[in-house]
Structure formats: C-alpha cells, structure tokens
Design a protein around this motif. Structure first.
Motif, PDB file in Angstrom:
ATOM      1  N   LYS A  97       0.817  -1.217   0.000  1.00  0.00           N
ATOM      2  CA  LYS A  97       0.000   0.000   0.000  1.00  0.00           C
ATOM      3  C   LYS A  97       0.849   1.264   0.000  1.00  0.00           C
ATOM      4  CE  LYS A  97      -3.842  -2.142   2.455  1.00  0.00           C
ATOM      5  NZ  LYS A  97      -4.811  -2.010   3.552  1.00  0.00           N
ATOM      6  N   GLY A  98       2.165   1.104   0.041  1.00  0.00           N
ATOM      7  CA  GLY A  98       3.059   2.256   0.035  1.00  0.00           C
ATOM      8  C   GLY A  98       3.143   2.986   1.367  1.00  0.00           C
ATOM      9  N   LEU A  99       2.790   2.295   2.453  1.00  0.00           N
ATOM     10  CA  LEU A  99       2.763   2.944   3.764  1.00  0.00           C
ATOM     11  C   LEU A  99       4.017   2.704   4.587  1.00  0.00           C
ATOM     12  CD1 LEU A  99      -0.960   2.190   4.658  1.00  0.00           C
ATOM     13  CD2 LEU A  99       0.011   4.219   3.549  1.00  0.00           C
ATOM     14  N   VAL A 100       4.767   1.661   4.255  1.00  0.00           N
ATOM     15  CA  VAL A 100       6.046   1.394   4.916  1.00  0.00           C
ATOM     16  C   VAL A 100       7.077   1.026   3.861  1.00  0.00           C
ATOM     17  CG1 VAL A 100       4.985   0.603   7.093  1.00  0.00           C
ATOM     18  CG2 VAL A 100       5.638  -1.082   5.349  1.00  0.00           C
ATOM     19  N   GLY A 101       8.308   1.175   4.235  1.00  0.00           N
ATOM     20  CA  GLY A 101       9.410   0.740   3.395  1.00  0.00           C
ATOM     21  C   GLY A 101      10.344  -0.124   4.220  1.00  0.00           C
ATOM     22  N   ARG A 102      11.097  -0.973   3.558  1.00  0.00           N
ATOM     23  CA  ARG A 102      12.075  -1.821   4.252  1.00  0.00           C
ATOM     24  C   ARG A 102      13.461  -1.524   3.713  1.00  0.00           C
ATOM     25  NH1 ARG A 102       9.578  -7.845   4.515  1.00  0.00           N
ATOM     26  NH2 ARG A 102       8.449  -7.323   2.643  1.00  0.00           N
ATOM     27  N   HIS A 103      14.424  -1.529   4.630  1.00  0.00           N
ATOM     28  CA  HIS A 103      15.813  -1.310   4.245  1.00  0.00           C
ATOM     29  C   HIS A 103      16.716  -2.080   5.205  1.00  0.00           C
ATOM     30  CE1 HIS A 103      14.625   1.776   7.149  1.00  0.00           C
ATOM     31  NE2 HIS A 103      15.864   1.712   7.587  1.00  0.00           N
ATOM     32  N   ALA A 104      17.922  -2.385   4.739  1.00  0.00           N
ATOM     33  CA  ALA A 104      18.857  -3.163   5.556  1.00  0.00           C
ATOM     34  C   ALA A 104      19.306  -2.358   6.766  1.00  0.00           C
ATOM     35  CB  ALA A 104      20.066  -3.565   4.721  1.00  0.00           C
ATOM     36  N   SER A 105      19.449  -3.052   7.880  1.00  0.00           N
ATOM     37  CA  SER A 105      19.946  -2.423   9.103  1.00  0.00           C
ATOM     38  C   SER A 105      21.425  -2.092   8.935  1.00  0.00           C
ATOM     39  CB  SER A 105      19.766  -3.376  10.283  1.00  0.00           C
ATOM     40  OG  SER A 105      20.489  -2.917  11.414  1.00  0.00           O
ATOM     41  N   PRO A 106      21.854  -0.910   9.369  1.00  0.00           N
ATOM     42  CA  PRO A 106      23.276  -0.591   9.282  1.00  0.00           C
ATOM     43  C   PRO A 106      24.115  -1.422  10.256  1.00  0.00           C
ATOM     44  CG  PRO A 106      22.073   1.197  10.362  1.00  0.00           C
ATOM     45  CD  PRO A 106      21.064   0.198   9.883  1.00  0.00           C
ATOM     46  N   ASP A 107      23.471  -1.959  11.302  1.00  0.00           N
ATOM     47  CA  ASP A 107      24.184  -2.732  12.315  1.00  0.00           C
ATOM     48  C   ASP A 107      24.233  -4.219  12.017  1.00  0.00           C
ATOM     49  OD1 ASP A 107      24.515  -0.370  13.790  1.00  0.00           O
ATOM     50  OD2 ASP A 107      22.571  -0.657  14.774  1.00  0.00           O
ATOM     51  N   HIS A 108      23.203  -4.723  11.350  1.00  0.00           N
ATOM     52  CA  HIS A 108      23.102  -6.152  11.066  1.00  0.00           C
ATOM     53  C   HIS A 108      22.676  -6.311   9.619  1.00  0.00           C
ATOM     54  CE1 HIS A 108      23.338  -6.859  15.379  1.00  0.00           C
ATOM     55  NE2 HIS A 108      22.399  -5.937  15.537  1.00  0.00           N
ATOM     56  N   GLY A 109      23.583  -6.658   8.762  1.00  0.00           N
ATOM     57  CA  GLY A 109      23.340  -6.717   7.332  1.00  0.00           C
ATOM     58  C   GLY A 109      22.179  -7.584   6.893  1.00  0.00           C
ATOM     59  N   ARG A 110      21.888  -8.634   7.659  1.00  0.00           N
ATOM     60  CA  ARG A 110      20.805  -9.540   7.260  1.00  0.00           C
ATOM     61  C   ARG A 110      19.456  -9.136   7.831  1.00  0.00           C
ATOM     62  NH1 ARG A 110      22.880 -15.542   8.146  1.00  0.00           N
ATOM     63  NH2 ARG A 110      20.646 -15.813   7.818  1.00  0.00           N
ATOM     64  N   VAL A 111      19.428  -8.131   8.701  1.00  0.00           N
ATOM     65  CA  VAL A 111      18.177  -7.687   9.313  1.00  0.00           C
ATOM     66  C   VAL A 111      17.590  -6.552   8.492  1.00  0.00           C
ATOM     67  CG1 VAL A 111      17.149  -6.606  11.362  1.00  0.00           C
ATOM     68  CG2 VAL A 111      18.914  -8.373  11.629  1.00  0.00           C
ATOM     69  N   MET A 112      16.308  -6.696   8.167  1.00  0.00           N
ATOM     70  CA  MET A 112      15.606  -5.636   7.450  1.00  0.00           C
ATOM     71  C   MET A 112      14.814  -4.806   8.454  1.00  0.00           C
ATOM     72  SD  MET A 112      16.440  -5.980   4.317  1.00  0.00           S
ATOM     73  CE  MET A 112      15.257  -5.085   3.348  1.00  0.00           C
ATOM     74  N   LEU A 113      14.924  -3.495   8.316  1.00  0.00           N
ATOM     75  CA  LEU A 113      14.178  -2.585   9.178  1.00  0.00           C
ATOM     76  C   LEU A 113      12.981  -2.026   8.418  1.00  0.00           C
ATOM     77  CD1 LEU A 113      17.106  -0.637  10.880  1.00  0.00           C
ATOM     78  CD2 LEU A 113      15.795  -2.573  11.779  1.00  0.00           C
ATOM     79  N   VAL A 114      11.927  -1.766   9.148  1.00  0.00           N
ATOM     80  CA  VAL A 114      10.684  -1.242   8.584  1.00  0.00           C
ATOM     81  C   VAL A 114      10.504   0.175   9.104  1.00  0.00           C
ATOM     82  CG1 VAL A 114       8.188  -1.578   8.420  1.00  0.00           C
ATOM     83  CG2 VAL A 114       9.693  -3.566   8.658  1.00  0.00           C
ATOM     84  N   SER A 115      10.156   1.077   8.210  1.00  0.00           N
ATOM     85  CA  SER A 115       9.875   2.458   8.625  1.00  0.00           C
ATOM     86  C   SER A 115       8.711   3.001   7.811  1.00  0.00           C
ATOM     87  CB  SER A 115      11.117   3.339   8.452  1.00  0.00           C
ATOM     88  OG  SER A 115      11.560   3.307   7.115  1.00  0.00           O
ATOM     89  N   LEU A 116       8.086   4.045   8.336  1.00  0.00           N
ATOM     90  CA  LEU A 116       6.947   4.661   7.661  1.00  0.00           C
ATOM     91  C   LEU A 116       7.392   5.478   6.461  1.00  0.00           C
ATOM     92  CD1 LEU A 116       4.816   6.102  10.614  1.00  0.00           C
ATOM     93  CD2 LEU A 116       4.340   4.077   9.235  1.00  0.00           C
ATOM     94  N   THR A 117       6.579   5.471   5.435  1.00  0.00           N
ATOM     95  CA  THR A 117       6.734   6.415   4.333  1.00  0.00           C
ATOM     96  C   THR A 117       5.957   7.674   4.737  1.00  0.00           C
ATOM     97  OG1 THR A 117       4.737   5.647   3.231  1.00  0.00           O
ATOM     98  CG2 THR A 117       6.815   4.533   2.625  1.00  0.00           C
ATOM     99  N   ALA A 118       6.041   8.720   3.935  1.00  0.00           N
ATOM    100  CA  ALA A 118       5.269   9.935   4.219  1.00  0.00           C
ATOM    101  C   ALA A 118       3.773   9.611   4.222  1.00  0.00           C
ATOM    102  CB  ALA A 118       5.585  11.019   3.196  1.00  0.00           C
ATOM    103  N   ALA A 119       3.335   8.800   3.255  1.00  0.00           N
ATOM    104  CA  ALA A 119       1.924   8.408   3.208  1.00  0.00           C
ATOM    105  C   ALA A 119       1.557   7.576   4.435  1.00  0.00           C
ATOM    106  CB  ALA A 119       1.626   7.620   1.932  1.00  0.00           C
TER     107      ALA A 119
END
Length: 168
Positions: A97-119
């Motif tokens: 739905k474009g409400l969150v995005g996932r990106h790699a954690s800077p501390d743990h390369g295999r962990v994906m972090l979830v954060s809110l988009t502006a929407a």
C-alpha cells in the motif's frame, strides 16, 4: 476497497447469542468477560479504520512506527504480541500500500528494518485519531469514577495474574 488477510476479523459478541468458549473461558468467568470486552473494542476500532483501507492490526503497526524509529519485523511482532510470520504478512501488505518501506539495518546486514513512508505517517495519524475517538466514546459512556475503577481493576488483574499459583 482491497481486502487483506493480516488477521482474522474480530468476532463480534452479540448479547443473547451463544458464544464459542474455550476451556476455562465459559460465560461467567473473568477470562470470558475480558475477551468479550477486548473483542468488542477491537471490532469497533476495526470498523472505524476500515474507511482508511486498514485493518486494526495494520493500524497497530503504523502506530508502533509513528515515533520515527525503524524496527525489525521481530521487534514489531514482540510489540504486537503476534508471531514473526504474522508480522511479516502485515508488513508486506503495508508495503504494498506504500505505507512502509524496508531497508537493511546498518548494524546487522541480514536484518531488514521497517519504517513509515510519508503516506504511512499521514495514515498513521488519521488512524490514531479514529482510535482515540473510539476510546473517548467509551470513556464518555461511563462516569469518571467507573472509568477510573475499570482501569484500576484491569491493572490489578495484569499485575496479579502472572503471580498466581497454578494447581495441577
């Protein structure tokens, strides 16, 4: 409106109808009444946020992320008291739905972090307003004394229950 299957829809408890019970949660037990109240509140919040094309579970996740800190699915699942697999499904639906995005954690390369988009931040704010409105309506339906007593009693249950001895 798109449908999603993050979690099953809460069962609405209707007076006068037989309810499904689990052992130890038959009508008249504290567990039954707590579950009935919880399901009624969740169902009302789910109805309120349906206009935002969100489930109540998705709203919780947006709320957990609203503080701005990115979190892993594992962190989110612990906060929401669901399995990691369930949380992964919720996050995938929010991402679609474009409400969150996932990106790699800077501390743990295999962990994906979830954060809110502006929407996602906008939708989280709107969902929070609707949820607060439901809570305020419930509070207004009681006297201040009744509401304070309810909160106090629920807090006492949460404090005492883990310490109870279990025979058997």
């Amino acid at each position: 409106m798109a449908t999603n299957s993050d979690t099953p829809a809460p069962r609405v408890v209707r007076p006068g109808r037989p309810q499904e019970t689990t052992p130890g949660e038959s009508p008249g037990t504290l567990g039954f009444h707590l579950k009935r109240a919880e399901q009624s509140l969740i169902a009302r919040k789910a109805d309120a946020v349906r206009a935002l094309d969100l489930t109540e579970s998705q709203c919780k996740v947006l709320g957990y992320l609203a503080g701005g800190a990115a979190k892993s699915c594992t962190q989110l699942s612990r906060e929401a008291l669901v399995t990691s697999q369930t949380m992964t499904g919720i996050v995938k639906n929010l991402e679609a739905k474009g409400l969150v995005g996932r990106h790699a954690s800077p501390d743990h390369g295999r962990v994906m972090l979830v954060s809110l988009t502006a929407a996602g931040a906008d939708r989280a704010a709107a969902a929070g307003d609707l949820s607060s409105s439901v809570e305020a309506g419930l509070r207004e339906a009681m006297t201040e004394e009744d509401y304070a007593q309810l909160i106090s009693l629920l807090d006492r249950v949460a404090e005492v229950a883990p310490k109870l001895a279990v025979d058997g």
